[in-house]
Each structure stands twice: as C-alpha cells, then as structure tokens.
Design an enzyme around this catalytic site. Structure first.
Site, PDB file in Angstrom:
ATOM      1  N   ASP A  20       7.903   7.684  -5.540  1.00  0.00           N
ATOM      2  CA  ASP A  20       7.419   7.392  -4.184  1.00  0.00           C
ATOM      3  C   ASP A  20       8.519   6.758  -3.333  1.00  0.00           C
ATOM      4  O   ASP A  20       9.658   6.581  -3.787  1.00  0.00           O
ATOM      5  CB  ASP A  20       6.172   6.490  -4.302  1.00  0.00           C
ATOM      6  CG  ASP A  20       5.092   6.841  -3.299  1.00  0.00           C
ATOM      7  OD1 ASP A  20       5.424   7.377  -2.233  1.00  0.00           O
ATOM      8  OD2 ASP A  20       3.917   6.546  -3.578  1.00  0.00           O
ATOM      9  N   ASP A  70       0.420  11.431   3.397  1.00  0.00           N
ATOM     10  CA  ASP A  70      -0.703  11.629   2.471  1.00  0.00           C
ATOM     11  C   ASP A  70      -1.833  12.455   3.087  1.00  0.00           C
ATOM     12  O   ASP A  70      -2.109  12.350   4.278  1.00  0.00           O
ATOM     13  CB  ASP A  70      -1.293  10.275   2.060  1.00  0.00           C
ATOM     14  CG  ASP A  70      -0.331   9.449   1.226  1.00  0.00           C
ATOM     15  OD1 ASP A  70       0.799   9.911   0.976  1.00  0.00           O
ATOM     16  OD2 ASP A  70      -0.711   8.335   0.839  1.00  0.00           O
TER      17      ASP A  70
END
Ligand SMILES: *[C@@H]1O[C@H](CO)[C@@H](O)[C@H](O)[C@H]1NC(C)=O
Ligand SMILES: *[C@@H]1O[C@H](CO)[C@@H](O)[C@H](O)[C@H]1NC(C)=O
Ligand SMILES: *[C@@H]1O[C@H](CO)[C@@H](O)[C@H](O)[C@H]1NC(C)=O
Ligand SMILES: *[C@@H]1O[C@H](CO)[C@@H](O)[C@H](O)[C@H]1NC(C)=O
Ligand SMILES: *[C@@H]1O[C@H](CO)[C@@H](O)[C@H](O)[C@H]1NC(C)=O
Ligand SMILES: *[C@@H]1O[C@H](CO)[C@@H](O)[C@H](O)[C@H]1NC(C)=O
Ligand SMILES: *[C@@H]1O[C@H](CO)[C@@H](O)[C@H](O)[C@H]1NC(C)=O
Ligand SMILES: *[C@@H]1O[C@H](CO)[C@@H](O)[C@H](O)[C@H]1NC(C)=O
Length: 510
Positions: free
Chosen positions: A157, A222
C-alpha cells in the site's frame, strides 16, 4: 452532412506510451483470484475472523473455480518492530502468530497473502492514528520476514509515503516508483515466489512504470467504502486509456470486488464482475462468505465469465463506444480467436437494447450469452435483447465476419480556419502535434469547412482527446468530461468522454 476526426486536448498529460519492460517473475501469468477482507471488515480483523473466513472460502467451493489466494489486508500488524528490527503483528489480534495463521491457510489448500506499505506506516481506517508498521527502509528485512512466514502474495500500500505525518497524499512531491522497486528487489532476493501487488492508487500513472515492478498495479482510488455503482463507473472511466498496458504477469488492478455486499443490485454486481473479469483485473472476493446468497455464489462462480479473466491470451478488453447516458460497448480478443463483447446499460431501468455488431467490427457472428450460457446462433448486424437496470450483456462471438472500417477525414483542432473563443487556445503536445486546450467553462472550438456532403443527414464523428485529470472522488462525471457538440448551430449533443482516448458518436446536420 459531414465527416471529421479531430485531435482535441483539454489538459496535456497523457499516458499513451506502452511499457516495454515486464517484471517477469514468472508469477500471476493469469490474474490472481482469491479473497481479501477489506471491503467487508476494513482493518478490523483478528485471527478467529481470518480462520473462519478461510474455512468459509473453502466451504463455498469457490477455490475450485480459481479463488486460491487468501490474503490479509490492514489491521493485524504491530506498531513496533522487535529489537533486531523484524516486522511484528499485534499479539492480541493474532494470538498464535502470523506464521501459524499462514500454515493454517496452507493446510486448507489455499495460498497465503500478507500486506504491508511502501511508507513510514501503513493505512488504517482511523485517519492514520493507528501507526501500524510500514516497510519503507526495511524492505530487505520485511521481505525476508514475510517469506519466512509463508507468504505467497504481498499487497503493498501507499500510506504515509511522504513523511511521518502525511497520511494519504494523492499528489506526493516526488517520484513514488523507487518505494515500490525497493520491495520488488527485496522480494526477488528471497527464495520464495511472491505475487507482488502494487497499491499506489493510480496517482502517478503506474501503468507506465509498474509492469516492470509488480504483477498488478491499482489504477484508482479504493472502490469503497461506501460501496456504490458510482464507484464502479469512476473506475471504468479511469481504465479507458490504459487497457493496452495489461498482459500476462502484469495486470491493471481495479480493486477488490464488491460482489455480495449491500448497496449494489444484483445486475449492478454482475456488470461490475463482468467488467473486472474481462479487463483482466485480479478477482479478489471481499465479502463475508459465512452465509453467501445464491446470487453471490452464482455471480462469483460463473465459469464462463471467469474464463474471460483467465483466458490464455491475457488481453484486456478495450473501450469501443459510449452511447452517452445510454450504454457502453467494450470488446477484446480471446485465445481461441473469438471475441468478447461487453455491453453495460447506463440507464437505471430495465429495457430493450440493440447492440450493433459494427461497434466491435463485425457484420455477423455466432454468439453465446455468457451469463446464461445460451447459444444465440448467428446474429447479423445487431442483436436486440432485454437488459436489466445497470445490467450487462456479455457475448462471446466466433465465426465473425469483419465489417468495413469506417473511413474518416482528419481535421486538426488547431487548423487556422477553426475558431477558438472564450479562452480556448492551441498548445503544443510535441514537435509534430498541436492540440487545442481550455475547452469548456466558456471556451469553445468551432470547426469550419467540414465536408458535410451534399445531402445532409447523419455522420459518424470520432474525436481524439486528452483529459487525464483523474479524480479520487465521485463527481457527476468521474474521470470523464462532458463535451457539448452542435452542428451548423443546431442543438448541442452531449458526448461523454472518459479519461483520455477517442470517442465516436453520430452527429446530424438536419
Ligand atoms: C511503539 O510505536 C509507537 C508508534 O509508532 C511509538 O509511539 C512508541 O514509542 C513505540 N514504543 C516503543 C516501546 O518503542
Ligand atoms: C529477530 O527476532 C525475532 C524474534 O523476536 C526472530 O524470530 C527473528 O528470527 C530474528 N531475526 C533475525 C534476522 O535475527
Ligand atoms: C492490538 O489489538 C487490540 C485488539 O483489537 C487493540 O485494542 C490494540 O490497540 C492493538 N494494539 C496495537 C499496538 O495496535
Ligand atoms: C509532510 O509532507 C507534507 C506534504 O508534502 C508537507 O506539507 C508537510 O510539511 C510535511 N511534514 C513534515 C513534518 O515534513
Ligand atoms: C436506481 O433506481 C432505483 C429505483 O428507482 C433507486 O433506488 C436507485 O437509487 C437508483 N440507483 C442509482 C445508482 O441511482
Ligand atoms: C449499426 O452501425 C452501422 C454503422 O455505423 C449503421 O450503419 C447501422 O445503421 C447501425 N445499425 C443499427 C441497428 O443501429
Ligand atoms: C422484452 O421484455 C418484454 C416484456 O417482458 C417482452 O415482451 C419481450 O418479448 C422481450 N424482448 C426480448 C427481445 O426478449
Ligand atoms: C507526437 O504525438 C503523436 C500523438 O500521440 C504521436 O503519434 C507522435 O509519434 C508524436 N511525435 C513525436 C515526434 O513525438
């Protein structure tokens, strides 16, 4: 009546240069399939939940159609390394430890995925307050730890990538690529094969550089939470210019699936799943499988749709045509020489829809409806069917007859006889191409002298354009622009233009 093909630019950062290098670690030759907790449990996970979820995945029988990776996301990590610098987990949340959890996952016949971050701390769901470990500066030690725990997959991430106080930065003041290559190189120095999933959120055009870095790269922010159809649309618009960058071992990652979660209807979930499958995104289930509905199992388990994703050729579908506020047509080649055509109904109502075969380059084809499995026989010119609100039509086309390619006359936007007003201005894209920018918000571009023919009527128009101002949030037209096109001073027609590329539409001059 007229025909034209115009280059037109709104902003000028494009990403059309095809990557040549690939990672070639021999992994993810087909898009990875599996499970990840994030869309259902966020970062709020513990060992008993993970063990139950792994058992539920097995009980669902979905591993038998390919969902073999069981991956962790955020929430299990510690906040402090051991004295010798090793990455740790939260012993309250994972009492028997991540290596034991990995062994359990392996004992179920699944592969095991872990999660870390290319910054100082990892992402969390409490505004960056958790300060779970990140791997920046510890890549070698962490790659060694993760592989010693049995990891087969690493999601990497991008929180706290800039400094220890900047939680999420969509516009970091430096090049992020070295953060991701450092972990690639560290993983390659271990003896364990690890699928490497770059999760940079699409902020620095990862399709340009990540094929040589990871097995997949997130192209966007996202998908949720909150789960919504608008998120699906935002991501679809964002992938338009980069479908050609995907290939075996290197995939555009459109983010975890929302199939099975509340908010989207069943037809919306089918559209979402069909698109992710045909674009060759990793297919990572992210729902609670303890009591899945039959619809959820039917969508995730549709072998004909999964076969698009796992096709040997590994070519993504690409954008063909948007009928603004109506429907999209996408298509791509499959290994056996057939073509997949994907139609998405943008109307929030069920209705009859006519799919024009010429939009995917054919006059006739033998067709199979991939959701139902029904053989539709030979279709000629077009196919009319009922389609659900926001639902998909997915056809496999074989025995195709090509249609003649449309012939265009090219009209440069910057030609001196065109009229620019309201701030629209020419700008140089490179030494041979000048485009027109600042169209919109009052700026207009008028083409003059377009050959309309002698008898008026309708013509196919195709516009090349660069927009590239991607968004991390949903807007009216997320990752797209609305152009309003009028012919001979007639009424303006709305033409929606996803991120960058080329759109075609029919214009009338009567
Ligand atoms: C553990 O990590 C936290 C957060 O990074 C930090 O505030 C704390 O000082 C660390 N504790 C120890 C004992 O190092
Ligand atoms: C570091 O310490 C942990 C236990 O705290 C141990 O499991 C690990 O093997 C050690 N790593 C190295 C590189 O010494
Ligand atoms: C570990 O997990 C427990 C239980 O969720 C939580 O209360 C605690 O704050 C966590 N510790 C750290 C260091 O994150
Ligand atoms: C962290 O980075 C942000 C964004 O570049 C910057 O505004 C901020 O001043 C930086 N903070 C520190 C402590 O360096
Ligand atoms: C679609 O229509 C239904 C029923 O009218 C409505 O509840 C839903 O919010 C609409 N969906 C979207 C994404 O607008
Ligand atoms: C299909 O597209 C072709 C080429 O643009 C056009 O001539 C034809 O009228 C279209 N057919 C339908 C049913 O819309
Ligand atoms: C579409 O649905 C209507 C109403 O249910 C039905 O009459 C019609 O035959 C259907 N058309 C097709 C092409 O299936
Ligand atoms: C300029 O851009 C066009 C359009 O992207 C491209 O086809 C052409 O090769 C470029 N020319 C140069 C000299 O870079």
């Amino acid at each position: 009546m007229f025909t034209m093909r115009v280059p037109l630019s709104i902003i000028s950062t494009a990403c059309f240069i095809h990557a040549i290098l690939a990672l070639h670690n021999g992994l993810a030759v087909k898009p990875p399939m599996g499970w990840n907790p994030y869309n259902v449990f966020l970062c709020d996970t513990d060992e008993s939940q993970y063990r139950a979820a792994a058992k539920d995945l097995v009980a669902s029988a979905l591993p038998s159609v390919g969902y073999n990776y069981f991956n962790l996301d955020c929430g299990w990590q510690g906040t402090n390394r051991t004295a010798n610098g090793t990455f740790t987990w939260n012993t309250t949340r994972i009492p028997s430890g991540v290596p034991a959890l990995g062994s359990y996952v392996h004992s179920l016949g699944l592969k095991f995925g872990v999660y870390s971050d290319a910054g100082y701390y990892s992402c969390d769901f409490v505004n960056g307050a958790a300060h779970w470990l990140g791997s920046l500066g510890h890549e070698a030690a962490d790659a060694a730890a993760f592989t010693s725990w049995g990891a087969d997959y690493l999601k990497y991430d991008n929180c706290y990538s800039v400094n220890e106080t900047d939680f999420v930065d969509y516009n970091p003041p430096f090049n992020l690529e070295p953060h991701f290559t450092a972990m690639r190189d560290a993983l390659s120095r271990t003896s364990r094969p690890v699928v490497y999933s770059v999760c940079e959120w699409g902020v620095q055009d990862p399709a340009r550089w990540a094929p040589a870095v990871g097995n997949s790269w997130r192209i966007s922010n996202d998908i949720g939470p909150p789960n919504s159809w608008d998120n699906v649309l935002r991501i679809i618009n964002q992938v338009v210019p980069i479908t050609g960058f995907a290939g075996p071992g290197a995939w555009n990652d459109l983010d975890l699936l929302e199939v099975g979660n509340a908010e989207m209807t069943v037809p919306e979930q089918k559209s979402h799943f069909s698109f992710w499958a045909a674009i060759k995104s990793p297919l990572l289930i992210s729902t609670d499988l303890s009591r899945p509905s039959q619809d959820t199992l039917d969508i995730l388990g549709n072998k004909r749709i999964i076969a698009l994703n796992q096709d040997d050729l590994g070519k993504s579908i690409s954008f063909q045509r948007r009928y603004t506020n109506d429907y999209d047509v996408w298509s791509g080649p499959l290994a056996d020489g057939s073509t997949v055509a994907l139609v998405l109904n943008w109307k929030n109502q069920s209705r009859s829809l006519t799919f024009n075969l010429s939009d995917v380059g054919f006059t006739s084809a033998k067709a199979t409806d991939l959701w139902s499995g029904k053989d539709l026989g030979i279709i000629r010119n077009s196919y009319t069917t009922n389609i659900s609100a926001h639902g998909p039509l997915v056809l496999r086309l074989s025995h195709t007859t090509p249609s003649p390619a449309p012939r265009f006359t090219y009209y440069p936007a910057s030609a001196s006889k065109n009229t620019l007003s309201g701030g629209a201005s020419p700008r140089t894209a490179n030494s041979s191409v000048t485009v027109v920018g600042d169209i919109g918000n009052g700026g207009t571009l008028t083409f003059t002298g377009v050959d309309g023919g002698s008898s008026g009527g309708s013509k196919l128009v195709s516009i090349d354009y660069i927009n590239a101002d991607y968004t991390m949030r949903n807007t009216d037209c997320s990752n797209c622009r609305n152009a309003f096109v009028s012919v001979n001073g007639g009424p303006a027609q709305q033409v929606q233009m996803p991120l960058s590329g080329q759109v075609s539409f029919t214009a009338s001059s009567d």
